[in-house]
Design a protein around this motif. Structure first.
Motif, PDB file in Angstrom:
ATOM      1  N   UNK A  66       0.842  -1.203   0.000  1.00  0.00           N
ATOM      2  CA  UNK A  66       0.000   0.000   0.000  1.00  0.00           C
ATOM      3  C   UNK A  66       0.872   1.245   0.000  1.00  0.00           C
ATOM      4  N   UNK A  67       0.521   2.240  -0.837  1.00  0.00           N
ATOM      5  CA  UNK A  67       1.267   3.507  -0.752  1.00  0.00           C
ATOM      6  C   UNK A  67       0.571   4.531   0.139  1.00  0.00           C
ATOM      7  N   UNK A  68      -0.639   4.219   0.584  1.00  0.00           N
ATOM      8  CA  UNK A  68      -1.254   5.020   1.658  1.00  0.00           C
ATOM      9  C   UNK A  68      -1.890   4.079   2.665  1.00  0.00           C
ATOM     10  N   UNK A  69      -1.557   4.290   3.930  1.00  0.00           N
ATOM     11  CA  UNK A  69      -2.148   3.513   5.019  1.00  0.00           C
ATOM     12  C   UNK A  69      -2.886   4.482   5.932  1.00  0.00           C
ATOM     13  N   UNK A  70      -4.171   4.213   6.147  1.00  0.00           N
ATOM     14  CA  UNK A  70      -4.989   5.103   6.982  1.00  0.00           C
ATOM     15  C   UNK A  70      -5.358   4.382   8.276  1.00  0.00           C
ATOM     16  N   UNK A  71      -4.905   4.923   9.392  1.00  0.00           N
ATOM     17  CA  UNK A  71      -5.283   4.364  10.690  1.00  0.00           C
ATOM     18  C   UNK A  71      -6.601   4.984  11.108  1.00  0.00           C
ATOM     19  N   UNK A  72      -7.664   4.165  11.126  1.00  0.00           N
ATOM     20  CA  UNK A  72      -9.006   4.674  11.410  1.00  0.00           C
ATOM     21  C   UNK A  72      -9.630   3.896  12.555  1.00  0.00           C
ATOM     22  N   UNK A  73      -8.858   3.767  13.616  1.00  0.00           N
ATOM     23  CA  UNK A  73      -9.306   3.074  14.833  1.00  0.00           C
ATOM     24  C   UNK A  73      -9.391   4.117  15.956  1.00  0.00           C
ATOM     25  N   UNK A  93       5.944   4.715   1.320  1.00  0.00           N
ATOM     26  CA  UNK A  93       4.508   4.816   1.630  1.00  0.00           C
ATOM     27  C   UNK A  93       4.249   5.976   2.576  1.00  0.00           C
ATOM     28  N   UNK A  94       2.985   6.400   2.627  1.00  0.00           N
ATOM     29  CA  UNK A  94       2.567   7.401   3.604  1.00  0.00           C
ATOM     30  C   UNK A  94       1.606   6.746   4.592  1.00  0.00           C
ATOM     31  N   UNK A  95       1.836   7.019   5.875  1.00  0.00           N
ATOM     32  CA  UNK A  95       0.890   6.599   6.900  1.00  0.00           C
ATOM     33  C   UNK A  95       0.155   7.854   7.383  1.00  0.00           C
TER      34      UNK A  95
END
Ligand code: NAP
Ligand code: NAP
Lengths: 306, 306
Positions: A66-73, A93-95
């Motif tokens: 993944x080149x974008x990881x979204x933490x949605x917790x 990648x971007x987190x």
């Protein structure tokens, strides 16, 4: 619109991630949206309703490639998730995250981000009191703010790319620093939520005294509080525990003012009450002018689009 | 529908009286609706927009020959208006009011009602944050409660007739005693309004610290508070001054609970917060089941019918 990222990985599949997935896919902003959630139930629902292009069982699987990881917790779970995925993040990648508090998320997540991976914390100012995989909708971010809170030294290109994604799904993007974010949000969101929870709790205590008439005759004012106080308990517990300082500071000021107004009521000082209530009207005008709400009457009830 | 009253006199031509006039005329519930207001400006606007069948200059003129007189002025002005019109009320007429507080209105108005005139206090649980002669609309009372608070010894026919009027303009009518009314409303409306005013005042104080970002980034929670806190300062000053005891009682309980939650935040007691927030959700469900609000998501912004 052409894709901003090749593969977006959503960790957590609740209101925010679900809405992001629907909006990103609608606008064609990613080659693929991969999602995962902690519980098999949530993953099953997400798969059933086609929330993402692909649902996988683990966060480490989701972030692969993944080149974008979204933490949605919830904010309190960000650190553990970051620790889990850190070793599997793709170079370049971007987190990002969507947490309602920024200082503590940066402290919790930052140390787990390896060299060569960008970390651009964010916070969309959009939500409802609903949660879970079925609560998302593609329009959630339309015309809402998304605040990006880049840590010093972040590559501007990584920030610009994330900005393009948020703008692509309808949001207006601004940057600010974490400390300031947490103070502004304590005023506009966190303290009001605690106050609403408190008032609804008081009403609940009084149910025996007032039978269930508090519910039956629920009027404007209280009804709005109950909507706010129906928000997810886990999310808000975490917000208060992690934005402790700013929230307590604002609540302290709130209590001082409330005592002054209570004294005015007790002593019958109508002028002080009148002046105070006149001043607060101006703030409302500002919000309507800023396009953050409509001036349409509420009809004492309707809050939906219908 | 056939007329319930021959001539309805509205004293005060703001949101509530204006909405009543539009609704009564639409449903044909009165032979004639006569209105008056304190200021020439309001009377001129009302005449211009055709709010009533007839606008007159004084309250004494308005009540002449009226079989229903509605006091629709701020709670603190009810006594003076009653004193003014008392000698001019027609025998057999009914006087009612729409004030948000009942005990103090009964104390202020009661002594001025002559023998042979019925006094049936009332309170429609419907409103918006707007006021003045242009703010009314005929649908305001649709499906809303109207509480009648008859004083002991009132003729049941007078109450039944007033009930028929309110039901004719869409409201559900219930009766309760004044003390109980004032406590229930302190919980569901008066305390929440003071709290919202206070929180918006705090935000205003912080404007210098946060620039105007509190307005710009106004999120769910605070935005709802600002709408509540945009309500008419005169009306609310009077409500707090006249429902002093019940409001202070509820605010006292509120402060106790708020302190307990603040302590939980300070000590990091996430369990207490979580349990509290879980409990308040149930109240919301009760309100939605009681049909007093919809479960539709708020989309973080819309409050209008549009
Ligand atoms: N709701 C809002 O109004 C709003 C607005 C702006 C920002 N935010 C922020 O957005 C984030 C997500 O909120 P949301 O409203 O989307 O929440 P949500 O609908 O409750 O979804 C939360 C998701 O996180 C997962 N999760 C919960 N606890 C976890 C843990 N300990 N470890 C790993 N995963 C966990 C849940 O998985 P399961 O379903 O499997 O339990 C679920 O998929 C939060 O940080 C919140 O502060 C919320
Ligand atoms: N707004 C709500 O949400 C709501 C809901 C339920 C019940 N109520 C109650 O309904 C009543 C009227 O409220 P509203 O919202 O219709 O108010 P509003 O729109 O502000 O109208 C008030 C009317 O009262 C007149 N008035 C004000 N002060 C007066 C005084 N000292 N002497 C004589 N007349 C005076 C005004 O005349 P001018 O225009 O000439 O100044 C105006 O016509 C209040 O008792 C309130 O507690 C309000």
């Amino acid at each position: 619109m052409s894709a901003v990222y090749e593969r977006v990985a959503l960790i957590g599949l609740g209101l925010i991630a679900g809405s992001m997935s629907l909006a990103i896919r609608r606008a064609g902003l990613a080659g693929e949206v991969v999602g995962t959630a902690r519980s098999p139930e949530t993953r099953a629902v997400a798969a059933e309703i086609g929330l993402c292009d692909r649902i996988v069982d683990t966060a480490t699987e989701a972030v692969a490639g993944a080149d974008l990881v979204v933490l949605a917790v919830p904010v309190g779970a960000m650190g553990a998730v970051a620790a889990e995925i850190g070793p599997y993040l793709a170079p370049g990648a971007t987190v990002t995250d969507v947490g309602s508090v920024k200082k503590s998320v940066i402290e919790a997540v930052g140390p787990h981000i390896p060299e060569g991976v960008h970390f651009v914390p964010g916070h969309p100012l959009a939500g409802t009191e609903h949660s879970g995989p079925r609560s998302g909708f593609a329009e959630l971010f339309d015309n809402r703010w998304c605040l990006l809170v880049p840590v010093p030294g972040t590559e501007p290109e990584a920030v610009a790319r994330l900005r393009a994604l948020w703008e692509g799904i309808g949001a207006h993007v601004e940057e600010m620093d974490a400390e300031h974010h947490d103070l502004v949000l304590a005023v506009t969101s966190h303290a009001p939520h605690l106050i609403a929870y408190t008032m609804v709790g008081v009403a609940d205590d009084l149910r025996r005294v007032t039978d269930s008439e508090v519910i039956k005759y629920s009027a404007a004012g209280f009804r709005d509080f109950t909507r706010i106080a129906a928000s997810d308990p886990t999310m808000w517990r975490d917000v208060f525990l992690t934005n402790k300082e700013a929230t307590l500071e604002i609540l302290g000021r709130f209590t001082e003012e409330l005592f002054a107004l209570q004294r005015a009521i007790r002593t019958g000082d109508g002028e002080q009450l009148f002046d105070y209530f006149t001043r607060t009207r101006a703030i409302r005008r500002g919000i309507i002018e800023a396009g953050q709400d409509t001036d349409a009457p509420d009809f004492g009830r309707g809050h939906g689009k219908t």
